[in-house]
Scaffold this motif. Structure first.
Motif, short mmCIF file in Angstrom:
data_model
loop_
_atom_site.label_atom_id
_atom_site.label_comp_id
_atom_site.label_asym_id
_atom_site.label_seq_id
_atom_site.Cartn_x
_atom_site.Cartn_y
_atom_site.Cartn_z
N ALA A 58 0.54 -1.60 -0.38
CA ALA A 58 -0.11 -0.04 0.15
C ALA A 58 0.83 1.59 0.26
CB ALA A 58 -1.14 0.46 1.40
N GLY A 59 1.72 1.33 0.67
CA GLY A 59 2.72 2.98 1.08
C GLY A 59 3.21 2.35 -0.41
N ALA A 60 3.72 1.55 -0.64
CA ALA A 60 4.64 1.94 -2.40
C ALA A 60 3.21 2.87 -3.45
CB ALA A 60 5.02 0.25 -2.90
N ASN A 61 2.39 1.69 -3.68
CA ASN A 61 1.30 2.29 -4.77
C ASN A 61 1.25 3.26 -3.94
OD1 ASN A 61 0.01 0.10 -6.53
ND2 ASN A 61 0.65 -1.20 -4.45
N VAL A 62 1.14 4.34 -2.82
CA VAL A 62 0.63 5.33 -2.45
C VAL A 62 1.44 6.57 -3.22
CG1 VAL A 62 0.77 7.06 -0.66
CG2 VAL A 62 -0.98 5.26 -0.54
N GLN A 114 -8.75 14.79 -10.60
CA GLN A 114 -10.14 13.90 -9.62
C GLN A 114 -10.01 12.76 -9.12
OE1 GLN A 114 -11.28 16.34 -8.11
NE2 GLN A 114 -10.32 17.97 -8.93
N GLN A 115 -9.79 12.03 -11.00
CA GLN A 115 -8.87 11.03 -10.91
C GLN A 115 -8.21 10.29 -10.55
OE1 GLN A 115 -9.54 9.96 -14.88
NE2 GLN A 115 -11.19 9.21 -14.88
N ALA A 116 -7.19 10.78 -9.80
CA ALA A 116 -5.81 10.60 -9.79
C ALA A 116 -5.44 10.54 -7.94
CB ALA A 116 -4.95 11.83 -9.97
N ARG A 117 -6.87 11.89 -7.20
CA ARG A 117 -7.88 12.43 -5.83
C ARG A 117 -8.28 10.89 -6.02
NH1 ARG A 117 -10.21 17.45 -5.33
NH2 ARG A 117 -9.93 16.73 -3.08
N VAL A 118 -9.36 10.32 -6.69
CA VAL A 118 -9.59 9.45 -6.01
C VAL A 118 -8.93 8.22 -5.80
CG1 VAL A 118 -11.65 7.58 -6.33
CG2 VAL A 118 -11.36 10.27 -7.27
N GLN A 119 -7.68 7.92 -6.86
CA GLN A 119 -7.46 6.44 -6.56
C GLN A 119 -6.16 6.89 -5.09
OE1 GLN A 119 -4.78 6.42 -9.12
NE2 GLN A 119 -4.95 3.63 -9.79
N LEU A 120 -5.66 7.77 -5.03
CA LEU A 120 -4.99 8.09 -4.16
C LEU A 120 -5.50 7.84 -2.77
CD1 LEU A 120 -2.22 8.85 -2.62
CD2 LEU A 120 -2.66 10.99 -3.09
N GLU A 129 -4.93 5.08 0.20
CA GLU A 129 -4.59 6.07 1.83
C GLU A 129 -6.08 5.14 2.52
OE1 GLU A 129 -4.46 9.34 1.02
OE2 GLU A 129 -2.74 9.43 1.17
N ALA A 130 -6.98 5.04 2.16
CA ALA A 130 -8.13 4.97 2.81
C ALA A 130 -8.36 2.84 3.79
CB ALA A 130 -9.83 4.80 2.54
N SER A 131 -6.79 2.51 3.01
CA SER A 131 -7.26 0.78 2.89
C SER A 131 -6.00 0.78 4.16
CB SER A 131 -7.08 -0.17 1.72
OG SER A 131 -5.11 0.58 1.46
N ILE A 132 -4.71 1.25 4.74
CA ILE A 132 -4.08 1.55 5.41
C ILE A 132 -5.06 0.89 6.74
CG2 ILE A 132 -2.04 2.47 6.55
CD1 ILE A 132 -1.54 3.95 3.50
N PRO A 133 -5.38 1.86 7.38
CA PRO A 133 -5.90 1.24 8.70
C PRO A 133 -6.23 0.59 8.89
CG PRO A 133 -6.03 3.87 8.30
CD PRO A 133 -5.81 3.22 6.62
N ALA A 134 -7.14 0.06 7.96
CA ALA A 134 -7.94 -1.58 8.60
C ALA A 134 -6.53 -2.34 7.98
CB ALA A 134 -9.02 -1.68 7.01
N ILE A 135 -5.66 -2.63 7.45
CA ILE A 135 -4.11 -2.90 7.87
C ILE A 135 -3.75 -3.00 8.42
CG2 ILE A 135 -2.27 -3.58 6.89
CD1 ILE A 135 -3.22 -3.18 3.80
N GLU A 136 -3.76 -1.60 9.16
CA GLU A 136 -2.45 -1.70 10.37
C GLU A 136 -3.60 -1.92 11.77
OE1 GLU A 136 -0.90 2.73 9.27
OE2 GLU A 136 -2.83 2.94 10.67
#
Length: 464
Positions: A184-188, A213-219, A223-230
């Protein structure tokens, strides 16, 4: 009195070799529905040494240390050890019923009498009693208690097997979460760069603001997936702390440093003979529970038959200590008892125990069949995970090449952002799938060794 007593003793010795109830015989494999091998596969049994310390085959010192700590300090194991000690004492108590009981007494006092004057009195006494095991009911009780003790030991072994498997499982899940965070960090990082590039191209008037805007959505989604992994990572750390008998927090700080997902060992047999299930402690414990239930039929049946008790005492009394052994008196008694009517309670107890044997046999068979199912499922899971890992590795390599090419082409204006977006999403998905598949492959090995009952073969008498 001497003749009846001698006859009673003679009778008790004459039937000492007899015991009520059926003699236990372990069921045959055919009676339990156990085939010679699983699904037509043939393989040599796994060595006991391989089963005993199977987790060491991952070659991970941190994992080895965790398992050793869990075996030494886990509280579920400590509770099972306490139950084993209780079962051992129950065996001692049952065996004590075969021996006579002895009791001693001593007394002293001073008597006051206005006419004859004061005087002292002293006494010594010894009492003995023995309940003759005429029909072997007590011996059957000892047999049942010893089988219960063995079942408790196997229950402890089952707990140890489960704890070891849970430690390894949580360790693999911990390393998977760390790998997912890395991905996730590498993709961010890449997606932030893509957002910046899209912003520059919008400012230059080369593309519309849709790209940015599409780039912002993807980013934001990544980033939103990181807290669940943590959260998954913290959960694995906390569980490992508890499994090793410690409070969550500082106990697992050393594990917070990222490390690779453990590589599953190679060379595990593709087929496991049914005899290997003899290693499973839950199967062995179920068999001992059946033996205990069978022995208790004899205990219940003995209650229907006569009982013989022998008791005696020796005593002396005197007005002064020196005269205690001038006159010694004693008595010896024998009693024979037989219940004539109890409303059918004792026969009901025997029928109840026979039903308990039927239930124990069904439980034994169910345990064996469940063990066969566990091994089959583990073998299939391992083979499937191995195939998926190879396919996901190829997909991840292709997705990485595609994402690199799409980034270069977008920077050069040779492709649109939608193409880049699709390539980045494919890379993230393929990378996570590959990491998950590698973890599943390792977890399938855990599942297999757990199904085979590995991890208790070096257990000593205390359960450690």
């Amino acid at each position: 009195m001497q003749r009846p007593l001698g006859l009673a003793v003679f009778l008790s010795l004459g039937v000492a070799g007899c015991a009520t109830g059926p003699d236990y015989k372990a069921p045959l494999s055919a009676d339990l529905g156990v085939p010679a091998s699983y699904a037509g596969r043939q393989a040599a049994p796994l060595a006991e040494a391989e089963l005993a310390n199977w987790w060491t085959r991952f070659g991970d010192p941190a994992l080895n240390a965790l398992v050793e700590q869990a075996v030494a300090a886990n509280l579920d194991i400590a509770q099972a050890e306490a139950r084993l000690r209780q079962a051992r004492e129950a065996s001692v108590q049952a065996g004590a019923g075969l021996l006579p009981s002895l009791g001693a007494s001593a007394g002293g006092g001073r008597n006051f009498n206005s006419s004859s004057g004061d005087n002292n009195s002293f006494s010594l006494g010894l009492d003995a009693s023995w309940q003759a095991d005429l029909f072997g009911g007590t011996r059957r009780g000892v047999e049942a208690a010893r089988a219960d003790e063995a079942a408790s030991r196997y229950s402890l072994a089952s707990v140890r097997v489960a704890i070891v498997a849970e430690v390894v499982t949580n360790y693999i899940q911990l390393r998977l979460a760390q790998e997912q965070l890395r991905i996730a960090g590498a993709n961010v990082g890449h997606q932030r760069e893509n957002r910046n590039i899209a912003g520059w191209r919008v400012q230059a008037g080369l593309v519309s603001s849709l790209d940015e805007q599409q780039a912002r959505v993807q980013l934001a989604q990544t980033e939103a997936s990181i807290p669940a992994i943590e959260g998954n990572l913290a959960g694995a750390l906390n569980r490992l702390a508890v499994l090793t008998g410690q409070a969550p927090g500082a106990a697992t700080q050393a594990l917070e440093a990222p490390a690779p997902i453990p590589e599953p060992p190679a060379g595990i047999s593709a087929g496991i003979p049914a005899d290997t299930l003899r290693q499973r402690p839950d199967v062995l414990g179920a068999e001992r529970s059946l033996a205990a239930a069978t022995a208790r039929i004899g205990v219940a049946e003995a209650q229907l038959l006569p009982s013989l008790g022998i008791s005696g005492n020796i005593g002396t009394s005197a007005l002064r200590p020196g005269g205690l052994f001038d006159i010694v008196t004693g008595a010896l008694f024998a009693s024979l008892g037989q219940t004539i009517f109890d409303g059918g309670a004792r026969r009901s107890q025997m029928r109840s125990q026979q039903a308990a044997v039927d239930g124990a046999f069904a439980s034994y068979r169910q345990t064996v069949l469940g063990a066969l199912e566990d091994v089959e499922n583990a073998l299939v899971a391992g083979q499937a995970a191995e195939r998926r890992t190879g396919q996901f590795a190829e997909a991840a390599d292709a997705a990485n090449n595609s994402a690199l090419l799409a980034r270069l082409q977008y920077q050069s204006g040779l492709t649109d952002f939608q193409t880049l977006l699709t390539a980045e999403q494919s890379l993230l998905s393929a990378s996570n799938s590959l990491a998950g598949s590698r973890a599943e492959e390792a977890l399938a090995v855990v599942q297999l060794y757990n199904a085979l009952g590995g991890g208790w073969q070096t257990m000593d008498g205390s359960g450690r």
